[in-house]
Design a protein around this motif. Structure first.
Motif, PDB file in Angstrom:
ATOM      1  N   HIS A 143       7.001   4.841   3.741  1.00  0.00           N
ATOM      2  CA  HIS A 143       6.439   4.072   4.856  1.00  0.00           C
ATOM      3  C   HIS A 143       5.430   3.038   4.348  1.00  0.00           C
ATOM      4  N   ALA A 144       4.527   3.481   3.482  1.00  0.00           N
ATOM      5  CA  ALA A 144       3.501   2.573   2.963  1.00  0.00           C
ATOM      6  C   ALA A 144       4.125   1.418   2.187  1.00  0.00           C
ATOM      7  N   ALA A 145       5.136   1.715   1.373  1.00  0.00           N
ATOM      8  CA  ALA A 145       5.771   0.673   0.557  1.00  0.00           C
ATOM      9  C   ALA A 145       6.569  -0.310   1.405  1.00  0.00           C
ATOM     10  N   SER A 146       7.065   0.149   2.553  1.00  0.00           N
ATOM     11  CA  SER A 146       7.914  -0.709   3.387  1.00  0.00           C
ATOM     12  C   SER A 146       7.134  -1.722   4.198  1.00  0.00           C
ATOM     13  N   GLY A 147       5.837  -1.483   4.381  1.00  0.00           N
ATOM     14  CA  GLY A 147       5.042  -2.383   5.209  1.00  0.00           C
ATOM     15  C   GLY A 147       5.313  -2.232   6.691  1.00  0.00           C
ATOM     16  N   ALA A 148       5.896  -1.105   7.078  1.00  0.00           N
ATOM     17  CA  ALA A 148       6.232  -0.885   8.485  1.00  0.00           C
ATOM     18  C   ALA A 148       5.032  -0.349   9.258  1.00  0.00           C
ATOM     19  N   ASP A 149       5.094  -0.491  10.576  1.00  0.00           N
ATOM     20  CA  ASP A 149       4.092   0.116  11.446  1.00  0.00           C
ATOM     21  C   ASP A 149       4.509   1.509  11.874  1.00  0.00           C
ATOM     22  N   CYS A 150       5.821   1.784  11.786  1.00  0.00           N
ATOM     23  CA  CYS A 150       6.330   3.104  12.139  1.00  0.00           C
ATOM     24  C   CYS A 150       7.578   3.384  11.317  1.00  0.00           C
ATOM     25  N   THR A 151       7.656   4.582  10.771  1.00  0.00           N
ATOM     26  CA  THR A 151       8.853   5.028  10.056  1.00  0.00           C
ATOM     27  C   THR A 151       9.380   6.277  10.753  1.00  0.00           C
TER      28      THR A 151
END
Length: 395
Positions: free
Chosen positions: A144-152
């Motif tokens: 999640h952190a690496a993807s730059g998403a707000d929600c995984t």
């Protein structure tokens, strides 16, 4: 009191009534239902947290909470009673004039914003208390952190013919989610949501506040929070999980999951794997006793049990008794259950401390193409001597 800042804390939704488990949850919250001979359903997400390095867990209870609250206690069996660690039971918030039950999954988290803010987390992991699986949440959080998403959102691939039973995440080739469909009649993909979410806390807090202010909202993650995030243009990504996972919300699925623990190469190896121990609160018991005239075949016999009869392809939980000439086959026998001499139990789930008296018959066989008919006894139920509980019946 000083609360240490956390990178991520977990919020475990454990307040469901579990009505599809029928008599097994009349007096017990679904996450507290016994599983696998010596565990309870909630042991799996709690142990996953510990094995993933998440040491702060809020456990949101509501329906029949007493047994679950006592079971969790101070979190000691899972190592969550140490300095700067906690397993905190969180019942519905009590207002000055009245207490308000959790109206939905999102409202449950909303009511506990003050608990979350004590730890000022960067991420919040949302979990359900009624699934059986082992998962490294740390890997999902790092993804999640690496993807730059707000929600995984954790997803698993399901057969197309089963996809309409799930919330389906439709994704782009890069794994970003562009649409969520709740139990679609004609699914566009087979990415089924597992009900496991990682959120950036600041974003989630904003959407929880807005959701609570909306009088038309059902206050649900799947129906409201996730669609609202998508509509607002936030980045959501899917995290694919390929391990064993089972929703044990029905009698059939609970029975199947227990059966899948058995055999030399079980579908779910409850013992295997590094850093994947399932912890539980178990009272000290003597070793089980299996009489020299007893017969046990492909079964699990937990501590404190006594076996004088025949047990085949079954789970015998802690402190159970199987009398002489009794037969137990393809069944789940929960803690403290007694099966007296000459009784027969087949394709059944016996509730905690229930009793099948001498000569009684519970359940029966069904063919490979027949619909399952699992017989069930509730906690403390008594099947009288020589009585018959037909396949599929409940007591």
């Amino acid at each position: 009191m000083y609360f240490q800042k956390k990178r991520c804390i977990a919020m475990l939704l454990a307040g469901g009534q579990g009505s599809r488990l029928k008599v097994l949850t009349e007096n017990t919250a679904k996450p507290a239902v016994p599983f696998g001979g010596k565990y309870r359903i909630i042991d799996f997400p709690l142990s996953n947290c510990v094995n993933s390095g998440i040491d702060t867990v809020g456990i949101l209870t509501q329906y029949q909470p007493l047994e679950l609250n006592e079971y969790i206690g101070n979190g000691q069996p899972w190592g969550l009673n140490k300095t700067h660690c906690c397993a905190q039971v969180l019942p519905p918030y009590a207002r000055s004039k009245k207490s308000e039950w959790y109206k939905g999954t999102a409202n449950a988290i909303y009511q506990n914003i003050p608990f979350i803010e004590r730890f000022d987390p960067e991420y919040v992991l949302i979990l359900s208390g009624d699934h059986i699986y082992k998962m490294d949440y740390a890997a999902m959080i790092n993804f999640h952190a690496a993807s730059g998403a707000d929600c995984t959102i954790a997803v698993r691939d399901v057969p197309l013919e089963e996809a309409s039973r799930f919330g389906i995440m439709n994704t782009n080739p890069d794994g970003t989610i562009y649409e969520f469909e709740e139990k679609p009649k004609q699914p566009k993909s087979t990415n089924a949501s597992m009900g496991i979410y990682v959120f950036n806390w600041k974003v989630l807090r904003e959407f929880l506040m807005a959701d609570e202010a909306d009088p038309n909202s059902e206050n649900d993650f799947g129906k409201n929070i996730i669609p609202n995030l998508l509509n607002a243009g936030h980045k959501l990504v899917a995290y694919t999980f390929e391990g064993y996972w089972k929703d044990v919300g029905t009698i059939d699925s609970l029975w199947e999951a227990n059966m899948e623990l058995l055999g030399k190469d079980p579908a779910f190896n409850i013992r295997g794997g590094p850093n994947s121990t399932i912890y539980a609160r178990n009272n000290a018991m003597p070793s089980s006793y299996i009489d020299e005239e007893a017969k046990t075949v492909n079964c699990f016999v937990a501590e404190g049990s006594e076996v004088y009869g025949t047990v085949r392809h079954s789970i015998l939980s802690t402190g159970c008794y199987v009398g002489k000439n009794a037969i137990v086959e393809d069944s789940v026998v929960m803690p403290g259950a007694v099966i007296e001499s000459d009784a027969i139990v087949r394709h059944a789930i016996l509730g905690e401390n229930s009793k099948v008296c001498r000569g009684a018959v519970v359940g029966g066989a069904f063919g490979p193409n027949e619909k399952k008919k699992i017989s069930v006894t509730s906690k403390g139920a008594v099947v009288e001597a020589n009585a018959v509980l037909q396949p599929g019946d409940m007591l």
